[in-house]
Scaffold this motif. Structure first.
Motif, PDB file in Angstrom:
ATOM      1  N   GLY A 236      15.750  50.177  52.561  1.00 24.11           N
ATOM      2  CA  GLY A 236      15.190  51.058  51.279  1.00 24.11           C
ATOM      3  C   GLY A 236      15.841  50.160  49.633  1.00 24.11           C
ATOM      4  N   VAL A 237      16.168  48.934  50.060  1.00 22.60           N
ATOM      5  CA  VAL A 237      16.661  47.950  48.669  1.00 22.60           C
ATOM      6  C   VAL A 237      15.571  47.031  49.055  1.00 22.60           C
ATOM      7  CG1 VAL A 237      18.047  46.261  47.828  1.00 22.60           C
ATOM      8  CG2 VAL A 237      18.838  48.046  50.091  1.00 22.60           C
ATOM      9  N   PHE A 238      14.917  47.215  48.215  1.00 25.22           N
ATOM     10  CA  PHE A 238      13.556  46.516  47.104  1.00 25.22           C
ATOM     11  C   PHE A 238      13.560  45.361  45.905  1.00 25.22           C
ATOM     12  CE2 PHE A 238      12.541  50.545  48.123  1.00 25.22           C
ATOM     13  CZ  PHE A 238      12.110  51.285  48.966  1.00 25.22           C
ATOM     14  N   PHE A 239      13.100  44.156  46.378  1.00 26.08           N
ATOM     15  CA  PHE A 239      12.576  43.458  45.024  1.00 26.08           C
ATOM     16  C   PHE A 239      11.450  43.104  45.379  1.00 26.08           C
ATOM     17  CE2 PHE A 239      16.437  42.928  47.776  1.00 26.08           C
ATOM     18  CZ  PHE A 239      17.219  42.819  47.203  1.00 26.08           C
ATOM     19  N   ASP A 240      10.757  42.361  43.838  1.00 27.21           N
ATOM     20  CA  ASP A 240       9.618  41.711  43.590  1.00 27.21           C
ATOM     21  C   ASP A 240       9.437  40.025  44.671  1.00 27.21           C
ATOM     22  OD1 ASP A 240       8.639  43.586  41.859  1.00 27.21           O
ATOM     23  OD2 ASP A 240       9.868  43.143  40.232  1.00 27.21           O
ATOM     24  N   THR A 241       8.495  40.007  45.141  1.00 25.58           N
ATOM     25  CA  THR A 241       8.420  38.963  45.397  1.00 25.58           C
ATOM     26  C   THR A 241       8.933  37.759  44.857  1.00 25.58           C
ATOM     27  OG1 THR A 241       6.203  40.065  46.609  1.00 25.58           O
ATOM     28  CG2 THR A 241       6.309  37.767  46.642  1.00 25.58           C
ATOM     29  N   GLY A 242       9.221  37.280  45.842  1.00 26.94           N
ATOM     30  CA  GLY A 242      10.051  35.616  45.155  1.00 26.94           C
ATOM     31  C   GLY A 242      10.926  35.952  44.212  1.00 26.94           C
ATOM     32  N   LYS A 243      11.886  37.016  44.143  1.00 24.43           N
ATOM     33  CA  LYS A 243      12.396  37.133  43.334  1.00 24.43           C
ATOM     34  C   LYS A 243      13.910  37.975  43.646  1.00 24.43           C
ATOM     35  CE  LYS A 243       9.680  37.696  38.996  1.00 24.43           C
ATOM     36  NZ  LYS A 243       8.729  38.784  37.826  1.00 24.43           N
ATOM     37  N   ALA A 244      15.005  37.965  42.798  1.00 21.80           N
ATOM     38  CA  ALA A 244      16.402  38.455  42.760  1.00 21.80           C
ATOM     39  C   ALA A 244      16.674  40.454  42.436  1.00 21.80           C
ATOM     40  CB  ALA A 244      16.852  37.585  43.328  1.00 21.80           C
ATOM     41  N   ASP A 245      15.809  40.632  41.625  1.00 21.43           N
ATOM     42  CA  ASP A 245      16.272  41.306  41.112  1.00 21.43           C
ATOM     43  C   ASP A 245      16.038  42.639  41.248  1.00 21.43           C
ATOM     44  OD1 ASP A 245      17.032  39.588  38.510  1.00 21.43           O
ATOM     45  OD2 ASP A 245      15.192  39.729  37.546  1.00 21.43           O
TER      46      ASP A 245
ATOM     47  N   ARG B 108       6.151  40.017  59.741  1.00 23.69           N
ATOM     48  CA  ARG B 108       6.849  39.633  58.649  1.00 23.69           C
ATOM     49  C   ARG B 108       7.633  40.925  57.625  1.00 23.69           C
ATOM     50  NH1 ARG B 108       2.138  36.261  59.067  1.00 23.69           N
ATOM     51  NH2 ARG B 108       1.136  37.488  57.348  1.00 23.69           N
ATOM     52  N   ALA B 109       6.993  42.131  57.787  1.00 25.93           N
ATOM     53  CA  ALA B 109       7.146  43.038  56.875  1.00 25.93           C
ATOM     54  C   ALA B 109       8.985  43.823  58.249  1.00 25.93           C
ATOM     55  CB  ALA B 109       6.585  44.339  57.074  1.00 25.93           C
ATOM     56  N   LYS B 110       8.773  43.456  58.842  1.00 25.95           N
ATOM     57  CA  LYS B 110      10.281  43.975  60.084  1.00 25.95           C
ATOM     58  C   LYS B 110      11.406  42.713  59.580  1.00 25.95           C
ATOM     59  CE  LYS B 110       7.929  46.314  63.792  1.00 25.95           C
ATOM     60  NZ  LYS B 110       6.610  46.175  64.784  1.00 25.95           N
ATOM     61  N   ASN B 111      11.178  41.974  59.197  1.00 34.48           N
ATOM     62  CA  ASN B 111      11.898  40.729  59.065  1.00 34.48           C
ATOM     63  C   ASN B 111      12.337  40.104  57.376  1.00 34.48           C
ATOM     64  OD1 ASN B 111      11.861  39.338  61.741  1.00 34.48           O
ATOM     65  ND2 ASN B 111      10.101  38.570  61.115  1.00 34.48           N
ATOM     66  N   ARG B 112      12.113  41.375  56.612  1.00 32.13           N
ATOM     67  CA  ARG B 112      12.438  41.260  55.059  1.00 32.13           C
ATOM     68  C   ARG B 112      13.395  42.587  54.793  1.00 32.13           C
ATOM     69  NH1 ARG B 112       6.288  39.962  54.615  1.00 32.13           N
ATOM     70  NH2 ARG B 112       5.865  41.838  54.122  1.00 32.13           N
ATOM     71  N   ARG B 113      14.323  42.195  54.705  1.00 29.07           N
ATOM     72  CA  ARG B 113      15.566  43.232  55.216  1.00 29.07           C
ATOM     73  C   ARG B 113      16.235  42.957  54.328  1.00 29.07           C
ATOM     74  NH1 ARG B 113      15.197  40.438  59.988  1.00 29.07           N
ATOM     75  NH2 ARG B 113      16.891  40.565  60.718  1.00 29.07           N
ATOM     76  N   VAL B 114      17.733  43.660  54.254  1.00 32.28           N
ATOM     77  CA  VAL B 114      18.710  43.762  54.000  1.00 32.28           C
ATOM     78  C   VAL B 114      19.821  44.251  55.090  1.00 32.28           C
ATOM     79  CG1 VAL B 114      20.837  44.199  52.660  1.00 32.28           C
ATOM     80  CG2 VAL B 114      18.296  43.445  51.455  1.00 32.28           C
TER      81      VAL B 114
ATOM     82  N   GLN C 222      23.877  38.754  46.941  1.00 35.13           N
ATOM     83  CA  GLN C 222      24.281  38.773  46.035  1.00 35.13           C
ATOM     84  C   GLN C 222      24.197  39.715  44.883  1.00 35.13           C
ATOM     85  OE1 GLN C 222      27.794  36.826  46.320  1.00 35.13           O
ATOM     86  NE2 GLN C 222      28.427  38.453  44.571  1.00 35.13           N
ATOM     87  N   ALA C 223      22.996  40.116  44.933  1.00 36.24           N
ATOM     88  CA  ALA C 223      22.217  41.289  44.035  1.00 36.24           C
ATOM     89  C   ALA C 223      23.252  42.643  44.482  1.00 36.24           C
ATOM     90  CB  ALA C 223      21.586  41.035  43.525  1.00 36.24           C
ATOM     91  N   VAL C 224      22.790  42.746  46.053  1.00 37.84           N
ATOM     92  CA  VAL C 224      23.453  44.276  46.006  1.00 37.84           C
ATOM     93  C   VAL C 224      24.971  43.898  46.042  1.00 37.84           C
ATOM     94  CG1 VAL C 224      23.641  45.434  48.395  1.00 37.84           C
ATOM     95  CG2 VAL C 224      21.578  43.663  48.035  1.00 37.84           C
TER      96      VAL C 224
ATOM     97  N   THR D 135      14.608  36.805  55.583  1.00 41.77           N
ATOM     98  CA  THR D 135      13.531  37.085  54.402  1.00 41.77           C
ATOM     99  C   THR D 135      11.722  36.237  55.334  1.00 41.77           C
ATOM    100  OG1 THR D 135      13.331  34.423  54.733  1.00 41.77           O
ATOM    101  CG2 THR D 135      13.556  36.440  52.965  1.00 41.77           C
ATOM    102  N   ASP D 136      10.865  36.373  56.120  1.00 38.94           N
ATOM    103  CA  ASP D 136      10.277  36.109  56.513  1.00 38.94           C
ATOM    104  C   ASP D 136      10.132  34.641  56.800  1.00 38.94           C
ATOM    105  OD1 ASP D 136       8.408  35.387  54.174  1.00 38.94           O
ATOM    106  OD2 ASP D 136       6.899  36.898  55.009  1.00 38.94           O
ATOM    107  N   ASN D 137       8.873  33.656  57.462  1.00 39.69           N
ATOM    108  CA  ASN D 137       9.230  32.080  57.173  1.00 39.69           C
ATOM    109  C   ASN D 137       7.996  32.373  56.852  1.00 39.69           C
ATOM    110  OD1 ASN D 137       6.638  33.048  58.634  1.00 39.69           O
ATOM    111  ND2 ASN D 137       7.100  31.552  60.434  1.00 39.69           N
ATOM    112  N   GLN D 138       7.819  32.707  55.444  1.00 35.63           N
ATOM    113  CA  GLN D 138       7.000  32.156  54.158  1.00 35.63           C
ATOM    114  C   GLN D 138       7.262  31.143  53.659  1.00 35.63           C
ATOM    115  OE1 GLN D 138       3.044  33.333  55.503  1.00 35.63           O
ATOM    116  NE2 GLN D 138       4.416  33.427  56.965  1.00 35.63           N
TER     117      GLN D 138
END
Length: 331
Positions: free
Chosen positions: A226-235, A320-326, A283-285, A265-268
């Motif tokens: 439930g922690v969201f970021f835009d692709t390639g960004k850390a905001d 990949r969606a499962k791997n993108r997480r905090v 660090q943003a969190v 992240t995923d491996n992309q």
């Protein structure tokens, strides 16, 4: 053999059985529509679910041995063909239509397929939750049979499973045809199962403070989607507010607890870039918890590990969606 209409396309009109209402909500799948004149007696659709496909004749403990498990958009349907159409004719038409459309056969059974049928029907799980049409199958002599899980049978059963590349992934289709109910109906039944792989919608449910506490005590860590970021960004995106609030609630309720905030992240993309991105997101969190929720910075440390600790395969998008997480990890 006379060829009846089975369309495998995304544009052709549906063929409906005259004077018979399909199962409530039922509609032919755009990729594979019904044998000409058939009646859709059963239907089920899930936007995201899991389904199995057999890879051999082997059956273990009454179930398919080593099946292919696929997650994604699942469509299931049961049809009965018009009277006088044999299960073989129906089966061949589906087979020809699928092959002509580019589907590649992965496994098929042409005879003595009863063990596969009974494994498929184990506890009737293959049609669990299916809606059924109103009415009965009526034999030439006037006898009536109920429409249910037993409409497709082991008699003269044949099975075909294949895949079609689409959008960088594989669409999976299973077709099973047989005598409908029993030979007195003079009808054929067809069960169709289609899975279009897609990523599971994530972030739909935040993990509350109590669940996080239980997860940390049991495993020492817990994944948060439930922690969201835009692709390639850390905001951090505004939609992250609820999950951050629950994290803060847990930390405020247990002043002695110290944790790591770990970004994954995923491996992309390049590993070094993902390491930097995952560190920035972690660090943003940390910054949000310290600034907005007044958590002591000495209690939380942010770390990024990129794709080094996957929880699923990165081959397909659903993994990949499962791997993108905090993750929240106890220190």
């Amino acid at each position: 053999m006379a060829t009846a209409l089975i369309v495998v396309s995304t544009t052709s009109e549906l063929v409906r059985a005259a004077e018979q209402d399909d199962a409530k909500g039922g509609r032919d799948h755009p990729l594979i529509q019904r044998f000409d004149g058939s009646w859709m007696v059963g239907y089920k659709f899930n936007e995201w679910e899991q389904a199995m496909f057999p890879t051999s004749m082997a059956v273990k403990d009454g179930r398919w041995a080593d099946p292919v498990m696929v997650e994604g958009r699942v469509t299931k349907a049961v049809y009965t063909a018009p009277g006088g159409k044999s299960s073989l004719e129906v089966f061949r038409n589906y087979e020809q239509a699928l092959v002509s459309a580019g589907f590649q056969r992965r496994f098929s059974c042409e005879s003595q397929c009863s063990t596969l049928y009974y494994a498929m029907r184990k506890d009737d799980a293959y049609v669990s939750g299916m809606t059924w049409a109103k009415g009965y199958l009526v034999t030439p002599s006037g006898s009536r049979y109920s429409i249910d899980a037993g409409t497709a049978t082991a008699e003269q059963g044949r099975l075909w499973y294949g895949t079609l590349p689409r959008g960088g992934q594989q669409v999976h289709v299973l077709v099973y045809t047989s005598v409908a109910n029993n030979e007195t109906t003079n009808m054929a039944a067809t069960y169709i199962q289609i899975v279009e792989p897609k990523a599971m919608p994530t972030g739909q449910v935040k993990v509350d403070a109590q669940a996080m506490d239980k997860g940390l005590k049991a495993e020492g860590k817990i994944a948060l989607y439930g922690v969201f970021f835009d692709t390639g960004k850390a905001d951090l995106k505004p939609e992250s507010k609820d999950q951050l609030g629950e994290m803060a609630k847990l930390l405020l309720s247990q002043p002695s607890m110290k944790v790591y905030i770990v970004g994954h992240t995923d491996n992309q993309g390049a590993l070094e870039a993902n390491l930097a991105l995952s560190q920035q997101r972690a660090q943003a969190v940390v910054n949000a918890l310290v600034t907005t929720y007044k958590i002591d910075i000495k209690r939380i440390v942010g770390r990024g590990v990129a794709s080094l600790v996957p929880v699923a395969s990165n081959v397909a998008e659903e993994g990949r969606a499962k791997n993108r997480r905090v993750e929240l990890v106890l220190q």
